[in-house]
Design an enzyme around this catalytic site. Structure first.
Site, PDB file in Angstrom:
ATOM      1  N   GLU A   1      12.527  25.999   5.299  1.00 38.33           N
ATOM      2  CA  GLU A   1      11.821  27.255   5.507  1.00 38.33           C
ATOM      3  C   GLU A   1      12.796  28.440   5.506  1.00 38.33           C
ATOM      4  OE1 GLU A   1       8.649  26.950   5.325  1.00 38.33           O
ATOM      5  OE2 GLU A   1       8.013  29.006   5.772  1.00 38.33           O
TER       6      GLU A   1
ATOM      7  N   HIS B   1      11.800  27.752  -1.768  1.00 36.14           N
ATOM      8  CA  HIS B   1      11.757  26.296  -1.543  1.00 36.14           C
ATOM      9  C   HIS B   1      12.216  25.541  -2.794  1.00 36.14           C
ATOM     10  CE1 HIS B   1       9.858  26.114   2.379  1.00 36.14           C
ATOM     11  NE2 HIS B   1       8.812  26.831   1.999  1.00 36.14           N
TER      12      HIS B   1
ATOM     13  N   HIS C   1       8.347  33.258  -2.043  1.00 35.29           N
ATOM     14  CA  HIS C   1       8.515  32.276  -0.958  1.00 35.29           C
ATOM     15  C   HIS C   1       8.646  30.853  -1.515  1.00 35.29           C
ATOM     16  CE1 HIS C   1       7.621  30.732   3.213  1.00 35.29           C
ATOM     17  NE2 HIS C   1       7.213  29.696   2.497  1.00 35.29           N
ATOM     18  N   GLU C   2       7.695  30.472  -2.339  1.00 31.06           N
ATOM     19  CA  GLU C   2       7.714  29.092  -2.862  1.00 31.06           C
ATOM     20  C   GLU C   2       8.909  28.886  -3.784  1.00 31.06           C
ATOM     21  OE1 GLU C   2       5.860  27.137  -1.308  1.00 31.06           O
ATOM     22  OE2 GLU C   2       4.409  28.566  -0.472  1.00 31.06           O
TER      23      GLU C   2
END
Lengths: 508, 508
Positions: A302, A276, A272-273
């Site tokens: 997001e 980003h 997830h990170e």
């Protein structure tokens, strides 16, 4: 590499805007590093100097942006807008919006709020640790009071909560969000019910089994490499709550958290990170040292983390492709598992109390609960003291469960302590954007085949070209048009959910 | 905890000075954190945004300090100085000096120098790594040119190098330093010769033996605890060159470096940096968030690191007391050793090429070489291109050895790349102050007995009370008077060296 500074009076208006951009970027760099440091490394007592510093940095920020000189520069540039190139126009619009947002608040209130944020975060942390909402309540009320005042200062008309929503997603309104969530709810609620009725349970190889942290770290590193994370322009560290901090596009930092008893937590946090981080690292170098050299909105940001976490990472082909890699690191733990079992386990749908641990399907319900509460706060119907019971009531309504403690309820998220009201809906929007991007991407190449071929880099390249490189020079609407050829359409997301979960749970 | 900001116009002159102090402290906090981060953690490409940020932060610093308004505040306060309390008087003096120091340089040159520093450090690192002085030379020349210009701007009269010396040690001059070094040289040179003539060699248990890093880290932690380092107000990390970064008195960070084949390096780095850290951590909390809440000068600061590293850490009683602790961590490596052998090994006198690895006795010669070079640079006799050969010549003169590479010669220290000319002499002064402090401390309690009793905390308490708590509110002269009852007297240092090394090498 380094800029030379010049006396402001010798500069043209556009050069003055550039200089403003650089000065504010320097303050943004400092603030970002301070936040990163406080969450990963700083000793306990550092909070004193930190809150002082943040107050004074925000005063520098305010005074650099809000003054007669800059006001005139903006007016002059707006009067000769046609002479500007596209990047200059984007900058002008960006700083006009920033100016209006900041200038409406008196400087002392603006800076004092920075101090309040630091203290409020501290109080929240203590309250959560001690499971005692009363420690946090007075700070939360002050934060709410500030936001209510801010809405009045902004005086944009419409629903008061619109002002806050638009701080995170340009042009978002309560009306649009209500429609979006109504549409999601109409699909998700019956789907969750059908899954419950199906009686299917999943035997997870990830529960009740210990995965040693050293190998989890190795897994994180391997995944970052495959995803295309540039280690010369970023680092990975650990923190209680995983996050990404973009200091510059050349210095993007992510954190994860390793639990021996929950390998999926670090696995999906890292992915997830990293989503980003790739957004930030792939911004066009031509944007330079600029406030615009960052993702355009929280919703689009997001979408980049979620497309990797969910559309890629929680897919069947992901597990078919990368299961051997995990099994190699954890031969004992995964001896009896198969890719299909892992795929099912990481998509196990159950009503749960903690947002960040929720499955992909019920996740949006957690967001709707927060959205409802925030809407009512800024309609003046709820105050800090009302939130624990209102929270528990909504969890019962939406998910059929009630937290047995505030720590697992209203105190679970950091956002409100920092005044980030209006932020949560961007998480759900991000998932919906991600679904739309995935469909568009599949028109250009076979995404599943790219995963099967261990060529995740193809996904990164597509996103970089269609989304990342633009930084903040495009609006979400423009990005969606460029990347998908059509405006935002939440049907892609509901279709995706219906297809994925009907298949997973044989709902026919 | 947090300050409220007020419109400047409503403030009294002393309140305006306080506000100036806080604003500059916030910038200082940011800069310190950026430096810490760059040396310990930041990814490679972060240098781009970092150098931009440092340029703009320095511009904020300059413009906040140097303007008509602050100029008037200083004049107003100076006119009514008798109404101020002691702390206010110290602040007034501090900011008057800072104002004069900064205001003489044009803002664009001031800020550009910050950018040059970042680039020059980068070039130095590359030059050292590649053993190629030519990479560094043009940057070094620019740094020298800036410093020469700065000396002209300051226009203080006297020897040009005085201006730079006084940036690190208030009131220091070439005349005083020459006398000090003449005195040291007269003692050290014959002493080193006698030691050489004695033919004594030391069989070190620390050479050619591997000490695992994990246990070295444990040793560092144990020592920090015994020395009194407050872990709630500081952290220890690793970096290529050990250093201390005081972000605030509540956030003091030290680094060390672990080499498997050189345990003494991490051992004495940790003790040395801890000495710096204790100074900062023990500053009186009443000084608040202030530019004065830090050590008064580099010379006094260095006295605090050196009293721990040398007077305490390289003493016989230190080894008698703490040898069992080391032997417990490294039973195989130290099986045949004794405290006396370790004591002799850590004080083995030999001419060596690298300053930071030098023994306590020859160390001052390394400083004198740098001092001579810097003096000649600012007398206009040397430029960047001349330094490698001048360096080698002086090493031959002072130590009888010549480096076989610039990496081990003129490129070994970071200081010049950052423009820190005038800094080196404070290292030698620090050793001399330390000797004087130790004699004074022994009048109040038996220092050796405190070490033997494993009560290092008594040393910290004495230093905190006589030196640390004052931060920058006292001059070195005042500190020496308070702590020792007399002005600076280098005889304490030469006596200390004569006694210690005559005994160690049986020079009778």
């Amino acid at each position: 590499m380094t800029s030379t500074t010049t006396h402001t009076k010798d500069l043209t208006p556009i050069e003055q805007l550039e200089k403003l951009d650089q000065s504010l970027s320097a303050l943004g760099f400092s603030e970002a590093l301070i936040f990163w440091d406080s969450a990963t490394l700083a000793p306990k007592n550092a909070v004193n100097g930190r809150s002082e510093t943040l107050v004074h940095l925000s005063e520098f920020y305010y005074n650099t942006l809000v003054n007669e000189h800059i006001h005139q520069v903006l007016i002059d540039l707006e009067a000769t807008k046609n002479d500007l190139n596209d990047l200059e126009k984007s900058k002008l619009q960006f700083f006009r919006e920033e100016y209006d947002k900041v200038a409406c608040v008196p400087v002392d209130e603006y800076a004092a709020f920075k101090g309040l944020q630091a203290l409020s975060s501290d109080a929240w942390e203590e309250a959560k640790e001690k499971n005692d909402f009363s420690i946090f309540e007075p700070y939360l009320q002050k934060v709410i009071d500030f936001q209510r005042k801010y809405i009045e200062y902004r005086n944009k008309g419409g629903h008061p909560y619109d002002t806050l929503l638009q701080d995170y997603e340009r042009d978002l309104t309560v009306e649009i969000t209500d429609q979006f969530f109504d549409r999601l709810r109409a699909v998700i609620v019956p789907l969750v019910q059908k899954i419950k009725d199906s009686g299917v349970t999943v035997l997870s190889p990830f529960e009740g089994v210990s995965y040693d942290v050293k190998n989890q770290k190795q897994l994180s590193d391997l995944l970052l490499e495959k995803l295309g994370f540039n280690k010369d322009s970023g680092i990975i560290a650990e923190s209680v709550h995983p996050f990404t901090m973009n200091i510059t596009k050349d210095d993007v930092r992510i954190t994860t958290h390793y639990y021996e008893d929950n390998i999926l937590s670090s696995l999906y946090s890292t992915i997830h990170e990293c989503g980003h981080a790739l957004y930030e690292q792939d911004i066009d170098v031509a944007l330079g040292f600029s406030r615009l050299a960052t993702g355009t909105t929280m919703g689009i940001h997001e979408s980049q983390s979620r497309i990797y976490e969910n559309n890629v990472g929680r897919s069947r082909v992901f597990w078919e492709t990368y299961f051997p890699l995990l099994k190699n690191l954890f031969p004992d733990q995964l001896g009896d598992a198969t890719p299909e079992i892992c795929y099912k386990a990481c998509n196990y749908v159950r009503p749960t109390l903690i947002r960040i641990e929720a499955d992909e399907l019920t996740y949006a319900l957690h967001i709707m609960i927060r959205y409802e509460l925030e809407k009512q706060i800024f309609e003046g119907k709820l105050n800090a003291k009302d939130l624990p019971s209102a929270w528990n009531e909504l969890y019962q309504n939406y998910l059929g469960i009630t937290p047995d403690s505030d720590a697992k309820g209203v105190l679970q998220d950091v956002h409100w302590s920092e005044g980030l009201f209006g932020y949560f809906p961007s998480y759900a929007l991000g998932s919906a954007y991600a679904a739309q991007f995935e469909v568009a991407m599949n028109k250009d190449f076979d995404v599943n085949k790219a995963i099967t071929d261990d060529q995740l880099i193809l996904i990164k390249n597509w996103l970089a070209d269609k989304i990342h490189k633009y930084g903040s020079t495009k609006t979400p609407e423009e990005i969606l048009l460029i990347a998908t050829g059509e405006p935002f359409n939440p049907k892609y997301f509901t279709d995706y959910l219906l297809k994925k979960y009907s298949d997973l749970y044989n709902l026919g």
